[in-house]
Scaffold this motif. Structure first.
Motif, PDB file in Angstrom:
ATOM      1  N   GLY A   1       0.799  -1.219   0.000  1.00 50.28           N
ATOM      2  CA  GLY A   1       0.000   0.000   0.000  1.00 50.28           C
ATOM      3  C   GLY A   1       0.826   1.261   0.000  1.00 50.28           C
ATOM      4  N   GLU A   2       2.145   1.133  -0.020  1.00 52.44           N
ATOM      5  CA  GLU A   2       3.036   2.283   0.054  1.00 52.44           C
ATOM      6  C   GLU A   2       3.475   2.734  -1.336  1.00 52.44           C
ATOM      7  OE1 GLU A   2       3.692   3.768   2.919  1.00 52.44           O
ATOM      8  OE2 GLU A   2       2.488   2.279   3.999  1.00 52.44           O
ATOM      9  N   GLY A   3       3.726   4.045  -1.464  1.00 54.34           N
ATOM     10  CA  GLY A   3       4.273   4.582  -2.702  1.00 54.34           C
ATOM     11  C   GLY A   3       3.357   4.374  -3.887  1.00 54.34           C
ATOM     12  N   ARG A   4       3.938   4.473  -5.076  1.00 55.74           N
ATOM     13  CA  ARG A   4       3.211   4.276  -6.320  1.00 55.74           C
ATOM     14  C   ARG A   4       4.026   3.411  -7.265  1.00 55.74           C
ATOM     15  NH1 ARG A   4       1.663  10.577  -7.512  1.00 55.74           N
ATOM     16  NH2 ARG A   4      -0.001  10.810  -5.943  1.00 55.74           N
ATOM     17  N   VAL A   5       3.344   2.503  -7.934  1.00 56.13           N
ATOM     18  CA  VAL A   5       3.992   1.661  -8.929  1.00 56.13           C
ATOM     19  C   VAL A   5       3.089   1.594 -10.161  1.00 56.13           C
ATOM     20  CG1 VAL A   5       5.247   0.244  -7.271  1.00 56.13           C
ATOM     21  CG2 VAL A   5       2.949  -0.441  -7.976  1.00 56.13           C
ATOM     22  N   ARG A   6       3.692   1.344 -11.296  1.00 51.68           N
ATOM     23  CA  ARG A   6       2.923   1.070 -12.510  1.00 51.68           C
ATOM     24  C   ARG A   6       3.239  -0.342 -12.953  1.00 51.68           C
ATOM     25  NH1 ARG A   6       3.177   1.443 -18.006  1.00 51.68           N
ATOM     26  NH2 ARG A   6       5.287   2.294 -18.036  1.00 51.68           N
ATOM     27  N   LEU A   7       2.217  -1.168 -13.057  1.00 47.92           N
ATOM     28  CA  LEU A   7       2.387  -2.569 -13.374  1.00 47.92           C
ATOM     29  C   LEU A   7       1.801  -2.859 -14.749  1.00 47.92           C
ATOM     30  CD1 LEU A   7       1.349  -4.114  -9.936  1.00 47.92           C
ATOM     31  CD2 LEU A   7       3.647  -3.532 -10.733  1.00 47.92           C
ATOM     32  N   GLU A   8       2.601  -3.462 -15.610  1.00 43.08           N
ATOM     33  CA  GLU A   8       2.149  -3.836 -16.948  1.00 43.08           C
ATOM     34  C   GLU A   8       1.965  -5.353 -16.972  1.00 43.08           C
ATOM     35  OE1 GLU A   8       5.043  -2.422 -19.744  1.00 43.08           O
ATOM     36  OE2 GLU A   8       5.271  -0.521 -18.679  1.00 43.08           O
ATOM     37  N   SER A   9       0.764  -5.811 -16.660  1.00 44.18           N
ATOM     38  CA  SER A   9       0.520  -7.251 -16.631  1.00 44.18           C
ATOM     39  C   SER A   9      -0.959  -7.538 -16.785  1.00 44.18           C
ATOM     40  CB  SER A   9       1.028  -7.865 -15.327  1.00 44.18           C
ATOM     41  OG  SER A   9       0.186  -7.516 -14.239  1.00 44.18           O
ATOM     42  N   VAL A  10      -1.252  -8.732 -17.275  1.00 46.43           N
ATOM     43  CA  VAL A  10      -2.637  -9.182 -17.366  1.00 46.43           C
ATOM     44  C   VAL A  10      -3.242  -9.251 -15.970  1.00 46.43           C
ATOM     45  CG1 VAL A  10      -4.088 -11.163 -17.926  1.00 46.43           C
ATOM     46  CG2 VAL A  10      -2.319 -10.420 -19.525  1.00 46.43           C
ATOM     47  N   GLN A  11      -2.485  -9.802 -15.016  1.00 46.17           N
ATOM     48  CA  GLN A  11      -3.003  -9.944 -13.651  1.00 46.17           C
ATOM     49  C   GLN A  11      -3.425  -8.608 -13.080  1.00 46.17           C
ATOM     50  OE1 GLN A  11      -0.980  -8.727 -10.846  1.00 46.17           O
ATOM     51  NE2 GLN A  11      -2.622  -9.191  -9.404  1.00 46.17           N
ATOM     52  N   ASN A  12      -2.602  -7.586 -13.251  1.00 45.20           N
ATOM     53  CA  ASN A  12      -2.945  -6.281 -12.689  1.00 45.20           C
ATOM     54  C   ASN A  12      -4.144  -5.674 -13.397  1.00 45.20           C
ATOM     55  OD1 ASN A  12      -2.235  -3.853 -10.977  1.00 45.20           O
ATOM     56  ND2 ASN A  12      -2.116  -2.957 -13.013  1.00 45.20           N
ATOM     57  N   ALA A  13      -4.202  -5.836 -14.718  1.00 42.13           N
ATOM     58  CA  ALA A  13      -5.337  -5.286 -15.468  1.00 42.13           C
ATOM     59  C   ALA A  13      -6.644  -5.912 -14.999  1.00 42.13           C
ATOM     60  CB  ALA A  13      -5.131  -5.516 -16.958  1.00 42.13           C
ATOM     61  N   VAL A  14      -6.656  -7.222 -14.843  1.00 44.61           N
ATOM     62  CA  VAL A  14      -7.874  -7.917 -14.417  1.00 44.61           C
ATOM     63  C   VAL A  14      -8.248  -7.540 -12.992  1.00 44.61           C
ATOM     64  CG1 VAL A  14      -8.852 -10.186 -13.901  1.00 44.61           C
ATOM     65  CG2 VAL A  14      -7.564  -9.828 -16.025  1.00 44.61           C
ATOM     66  N   ALA A  15      -7.249  -7.565 -12.087  1.00 47.25           N
ATOM     67  CA  ALA A  15      -7.537  -7.260 -10.684  1.00 47.25           C
ATOM     68  C   ALA A  15      -8.041  -5.827 -10.517  1.00 47.25           C
ATOM     69  CB  ALA A  15      -6.286  -7.485  -9.835  1.00 47.25           C
ATOM     70  N   GLN A  16      -7.384  -4.881 -11.169  1.00 45.42           N
ATOM     71  CA  GLN A  16      -7.832  -3.494 -11.056  1.00 45.42           C
ATOM     72  C   GLN A  16      -9.226  -3.311 -11.652  1.00 45.42           C
ATOM     73  OE1 GLN A  16      -4.520  -0.987 -12.694  1.00 45.42           O
ATOM     74  NE2 GLN A  16      -4.786   0.061 -10.747  1.00 45.42           N
ATOM     75  N   ALA A  17      -9.510  -3.984 -12.760  1.00 48.82           N
ATOM     76  CA  ALA A  17     -10.829  -3.857 -13.379  1.00 48.82           C
ATOM     77  C   ALA A  17     -11.928  -4.369 -12.455  1.00 48.82           C
ATOM     78  CB  ALA A  17     -10.852  -4.615 -14.704  1.00 48.82           C
ATOM     79  N   GLN A  18     -11.660  -5.460 -11.761  1.00 48.60           N
ATOM     80  CA  GLN A  18     -12.641  -5.989 -10.822  1.00 48.60           C
ATOM     81  C   GLN A  18     -12.887  -5.007  -9.679  1.00 48.60           C
ATOM     82  OE1 GLN A  18     -10.572  -9.649  -9.980  1.00 48.60           O
ATOM     83  NE2 GLN A  18     -11.753 -10.821 -11.469  1.00 48.60           N
ATOM     84  N   VAL A  19     -11.812  -4.399  -9.205  1.00 51.05           N
ATOM     85  CA  VAL A  19     -11.948  -3.403  -8.145  1.00 51.05           C
ATOM     86  C   VAL A  19     -12.692  -2.175  -8.645  1.00 51.05           C
ATOM     87  CG1 VAL A  19     -10.657  -1.813  -6.660  1.00 51.05           C
ATOM     88  CG2 VAL A  19      -9.926  -4.194  -6.868  1.00 51.05           C
ATOM     89  N   ALA A  20     -12.350  -1.718  -9.851  1.00 45.67           N
ATOM     90  CA  ALA A  20     -12.988  -0.529 -10.415  1.00 45.67           C
ATOM     91  C   ALA A  20     -14.485  -0.746 -10.603  1.00 45.67           C
ATOM     92  CB  ALA A  20     -12.337  -0.162 -11.745  1.00 45.67           C
ATOM     93  N   ALA A  21     -14.872  -1.937 -11.035  1.00 45.79           N
ATOM     94  CA  ALA A  21     -16.301  -2.236 -11.209  1.00 45.79           C
ATOM     95  C   ALA A  21     -17.029  -2.141  -9.880  1.00 45.79           C
ATOM     96  CB  ALA A  21     -16.472  -3.625 -11.820  1.00 45.79           C
ATOM     97  N   ALA A  22     -16.432  -2.709  -8.839  1.00 48.50           N
ATOM     98  CA  ALA A  22     -17.053  -2.632  -7.515  1.00 48.50           C
ATOM     99  C   ALA A  22     -17.174  -1.185  -7.052  1.00 48.50           C
ATOM    100  CB  ALA A  22     -16.236  -3.452  -6.512  1.00 48.50           C
ATOM    101  N   THR A  23     -16.146  -0.395  -7.315  1.00 47.62           N
ATOM    102  CA  THR A  23     -16.169   1.011  -6.910  1.00 47.62           C
ATOM    103  C   THR A  23     -17.300   1.755  -7.607  1.00 47.62           C
ATOM    104  OG1 THR A  23     -13.801   1.039  -6.425  1.00 47.62           O
ATOM    105  CG2 THR A  23     -14.842   3.160  -6.906  1.00 47.62           C
ATOM    106  N   LEU A  24     -17.484   1.529  -8.896  1.00 53.21           N
ATOM    107  CA  LEU A  24     -18.567   2.193  -9.624  1.00 53.21           C
ATOM    108  C   LEU A  24     -19.938   1.820  -9.057  1.00 53.21           C
ATOM    109  CD1 LEU A  24     -17.448   1.978 -13.372  1.00 53.21           C
ATOM    110  CD2 LEU A  24     -17.498   4.002 -11.901  1.00 53.21           C
TER     111      LEU A  24
END
Length: 428
Positions: A299-322
């Motif tokens: 949870g610290e700092g900022r990172v940019r991740l280029e991966s299928v796993q990150n894209a899928v996980a973030q999308a699931q979180v973003a959907a819940a947030t909406l």
């Protein structure tokens, strides 16, 4: 923003990427009933990108096999897929509900939305080199790039790859497997420097040399040279000339932040989001390669991740947030790079490690490197050693560790060494 054709799209997802499609699917799976519109620049429906530089480029996979969903999926889930349209402008309604607004495509279509998600991905980093416009200078990011490169590789004799990251090395391996003369030019002092530790970088340098690929490190490209129309070679800063009839530039990617900047959202090497994928305007979400996010494990700092796993996980979180919910999505990052018969699988993030354990023999091309900080397991890089990769991924997912002294014995399965994380471990 006047448009010639106006339509109401409910939730507008800009970017028909892995993240964009997953976000749309997650909304439906979570019970969202309103209209969902997924807009993408490419004429192709959403597809897998990682195989483009691997199986597809090597001719072992056809493009049709890369589709993320069957064509019927979109109609069955009431997802309006708009392909071949670029969103050129977007604005939020100043007096409307939070997150609502209008977008306009390059063709003049006006899209009125109630909620907005940006899953616009990243674009290849273009190098401002003299001669970069010559025929035979290629990039590799989307299907059309890969299809063009595959055709060119069929007749190319000498290939120069500018960039020793995942894409460059995967393409180099595919070209070499076709019998082409291949030279990789990397400006840094080691390969894949952003992703792996020096030991793994050196292994890959030697492995590519053994397979007949030349690797030049600390080498800057000064210009691409040609006969006025087609490329004939690459000139390095030290004057070295490398003959080539095909040049692939794989210098990384740049997050696409143009629309976010138009909206006044915070951008810093990507669209800045929090752990719930909210941008600086909490009514707008973003996911995938276009974002920078808090470290997924600390949870610290900022990172940019280029991966299928990150894209899928973030999308699931973003959907819940909406939908006004929170989502408990596994947060252990994982990646892979298949360079010919060398299968690199990675779990966790090794940045900040202060110790490492090597299992197996790099010279035998079957080994793994476990990374630690203060004795705690951070990550693994596994080359042709999938059991080690899976064990570390499992341990990290449980918040567990593996004793480094016992892990050093390659004959002991790592899965038998997973232990609970000590409560007194120092914070990362």
């Amino acid at each position: 923003m006047p448009g010639t054709d106006q339509r109401h799209c409910g939730t507008l997802i800009v970017g028909a990427s892995q993240a964009g499609l997953q976000l749309a699917a997650s909304l439906r799976q979570s019970g969202a009933t309103g209209p969902i519109t997924l807009v993408g620049e490419e004429v192709h429906p959403p597809y897998q990108r990682p195989p483009l530089s691997k199986e597809f480029l090597a001719g072992r996979a056809d493009f049709g096999a890369l589709a993320l969903r069957a064509p019927a999926f979109y109609a069955e889930n009431a997802i309006d897929l708009v392909s071949g349209e670029r969103v050129a402008d977007v604005a939020l309604s100043p007096g409307g509900p939070p997150g609502s607004g209008r977008a306009v495509t390059a063709s003049g279509r006006e899209l009125v939305f109630d909620r907005l998600a940006l899953t616009v991905g990243a674009a290849p980093r273009r190098l401002p080199l003299p001669g970069a416009e010559l025929d035979g200078v290629c990039y590799l990011r989307d299907h059309d790039d890969a299809a063009d490169l595959r055709v060119r590789l069929a007749t190319a004799g000498r290939v120069v790859v500018v960039g020793g990251g995942f894409i460059g090395l995967e393409a180099a391996a595919a070209a070499r497997a076709l019998g082409r003369s291949v030279t990789v030019v990397e400006a840094a002092d080691r390969l894949m420097a952003r992703a792996v530790a020096p030991l793994v970088s050196e292994f890959y340098r030697r492995a590519h040399l053994r397979r007949g690929t030349d690797v030049l490190l600390g080498a800057a490209v000064a210009a691409v040279e040609g006969d006025g129309r087609r490329v004939t070679g690459v000139r390095l800063a030290d004057g070295t000339w490398l003959p080539a009839d095909l040049v692939l530039i794989g210098a990384g990617v740049v997050p696409r932040t143009e629309l976010a900047e138009r909206l006044g959202l915070d951008c810093d090497g990507g669209i800045v989001v929090d752990a719930r994928c909210r941008t600086s305007d909490p009514a707008v979400v973003a996911a995938g390669d276009c974002t920078v996010r808090p470290h997924p494990m600390t949870g610290e700092g900022r990172v940019r991740l280029e991966s299928v796993q990150n894209a899928v996980a973030q999308a699931q979180v973003a959907a819940a947030t909406l939908l006004g919910r929170t989502a408990d999505v596994p947060s252990v990052p994982w990646f892979w790079s298949f360079q010919g018969d060398l299968k690199l699988q990675m779990a966790g993030l090794s940045a900040g490690y202060d110790g490492q354990v090597v299992r197996g023999e790099p010279d035998g091309e079957q080994f793994s490197v476990l990374y630690y900080r203060y004795g705690r397991l951070l990550a693994v890089d596994a080359v042709n050693r999938p059991a080690d990769y899976m064990a570390v991924r499992k341990a990290l997912g449980r918040g567990a560790t593996i004793d480094p002294d016992r892990a050093a014995d390659p004959g002991v399965p790592l899965k038998t060494l997973i232990a609970a994380e000590p409560d007194t471990a120092p914070a990362l």
